[in-house]
Design a protein around this motif. Structure first.
Motif, short mmCIF file in Angstrom:
data_model
loop_
_atom_site.label_atom_id
_atom_site.label_comp_id
_atom_site.label_asym_id
_atom_site.label_seq_id
_atom_site.Cartn_x
_atom_site.Cartn_y
_atom_site.Cartn_z
N ILE A 143 -0.53 -2.76 -4.04
CA ILE A 143 -1.60 -3.67 -3.71
C ILE A 143 -2.45 -3.03 -2.62
N SER A 144 -3.75 -2.99 -2.84
CA SER A 144 -4.67 -2.41 -1.86
C SER A 144 -5.22 -3.49 -0.95
N PHE A 145 -5.31 -3.16 0.32
CA PHE A 145 -5.86 -4.08 1.31
C PHE A 145 -6.97 -3.37 2.07
N GLU A 146 -8.07 -4.09 2.26
CA GLU A 146 -9.11 -3.65 3.18
C GLU A 146 -8.69 -4.22 4.52
N THR A 147 -8.32 -3.36 5.41
CA THR A 147 -7.77 -3.82 6.69
C THR A 147 -8.39 -3.02 7.82
N GLU A 148 -7.88 -3.20 8.98
CA GLU A 148 -8.37 -2.47 10.14
C GLU A 148 -7.18 -1.88 10.89
N SER A 149 -7.47 -0.84 11.63
CA SER A 149 -6.43 -0.23 12.46
C SER A 149 -7.03 0.10 13.82
N TYR A 150 -6.14 0.31 14.76
CA TYR A 150 -6.54 0.63 16.13
C TYR A 150 -5.65 1.75 16.65
N LEU A 151 -6.23 2.62 17.47
CA LEU A 151 -5.43 3.61 18.16
C LEU A 151 -4.67 2.92 19.28
N ILE A 152 -3.47 3.41 19.55
CA ILE A 152 -2.65 2.88 20.63
C ILE A 152 -2.70 3.86 21.79
N ASP A 153 -2.95 3.32 22.98
CA ASP A 153 -3.00 4.14 24.18
C ASP A 153 -1.70 4.91 24.36
N SER A 154 -1.80 6.14 24.76
CA SER A 154 -0.69 7.04 25.05
C SER A 154 0.08 7.48 23.82
N LEU B 257 5.29 -8.24 1.26
CA LEU B 257 6.18 -9.35 0.92
C LEU B 257 5.39 -10.64 0.96
N SER B 258 5.40 -11.36 -0.15
CA SER B 258 4.67 -12.62 -0.23
C SER B 258 5.62 -13.73 -0.63
N PHE B 259 5.57 -14.81 0.12
CA PHE B 259 6.38 -15.99 -0.20
C PHE B 259 5.51 -17.03 -0.90
N SER B 260 4.87 -16.61 -1.97
CA SER B 260 4.03 -17.54 -2.73
C SER B 260 4.90 -18.35 -3.68
N GLU B 261 4.28 -19.34 -4.31
CA GLU B 261 5.00 -20.20 -5.24
C GLU B 261 5.63 -19.42 -6.39
N ASP B 262 5.00 -18.31 -6.78
CA ASP B 262 5.52 -17.55 -7.92
C ASP B 262 6.59 -16.55 -7.51
N LEU B 263 6.95 -16.48 -6.24
CA LEU B 263 7.94 -15.50 -5.78
C LEU B 263 9.26 -15.63 -6.52
N ILE C 281 -5.57 0.42 2.62
CA ILE C 281 -4.17 0.84 2.64
C ILE C 281 -3.48 0.22 1.42
N GLU C 282 -2.60 0.99 0.81
CA GLU C 282 -1.83 0.50 -0.34
C GLU C 282 -0.40 0.20 0.10
N LEU C 283 0.06 -0.99 -0.25
CA LEU C 283 1.44 -1.38 0.00
C LEU C 283 2.10 -1.65 -1.34
N ILE C 284 3.38 -1.35 -1.42
CA ILE C 284 4.17 -1.61 -2.63
C ILE C 284 4.68 -3.03 -2.56
N ARG C 285 4.49 -3.78 -3.65
CA ARG C 285 4.99 -5.16 -3.69
C ARG C 285 6.52 -5.14 -3.59
N PHE C 286 7.04 -5.88 -2.64
CA PHE C 286 8.48 -6.01 -2.43
C PHE C 286 9.02 -6.91 -3.52
N SER C 287 9.83 -6.36 -4.40
CA SER C 287 10.28 -7.11 -5.59
C SER C 287 11.70 -6.73 -5.96
N ASP C 288 12.20 -7.40 -6.99
CA ASP C 288 13.53 -7.08 -7.48
C ASP C 288 13.59 -5.65 -8.01
N ASN C 289 12.51 -5.16 -8.62
CA ASN C 289 12.50 -3.78 -9.12
C ASN C 289 12.62 -2.77 -7.97
#
Length: 132
Positions: A4-15, A44-50, A106-114
């Protein structure tokens, strides 16, 4: 495995040396990223179809009820059973570097039984999930 692809944001962490933090502000209350070695890897999604679509939901929900609904503890223990460092929070937190915001896909793998079945059959054999 479904990604699953997400349009997200990231930030640098000091140090840190160019390590980025992903707060996933677009997630709903029933969604979470699972980090592996501090890298966001699974969704990981706790939707009704989970329960119907991703059978992993049945035992996650059962285990959450048993452990007082502590999702973080459950994910850490599950990862440990595979000799993996999983968490729902990144340890790469700290003071954000000013003006370091960056839009990312960023692409995340759906957390599933597979995913669990594949992880169980790797050489890091699980002991926790054999009876589930």
């Amino acid at each position: 495995m479904e990604k699953i692809s997400f349009e997200t944001e990231s930030y640098l962490i000091d140090s840190t040396s160019q390590e980025r933090y992903f707060p996933f502000l677009e997630f709903e209350f029933n969604e979470s990223a699972i980090y592996e070695n501090d890298i966001p890897k699974y969704f990981l999604s706790f939707s009704e179809d989970l329960k119907s679509v991703h059978e992993v939901g049945n035992w996650i929900m059962d285990d959450l009820e048993k452990n007082g609904h502590n999702l973080r503890q459950l994910i850490i223990e599950l990862g440990s059973s595979f000799n993996l460092k999983w968490d729902i929070f990144s340890s790469n937190v700290g003071k954000f570097v000013e003006d370091s915001w960056k839009s990312e896909t960023i692409e995340l793998i759906r957390f599933s039984d597979n995913l669990i079945e594949k992880t169980k059959t790797t050489p890091r054999q699980s002991t926790v999930l054999k009876n589930k």
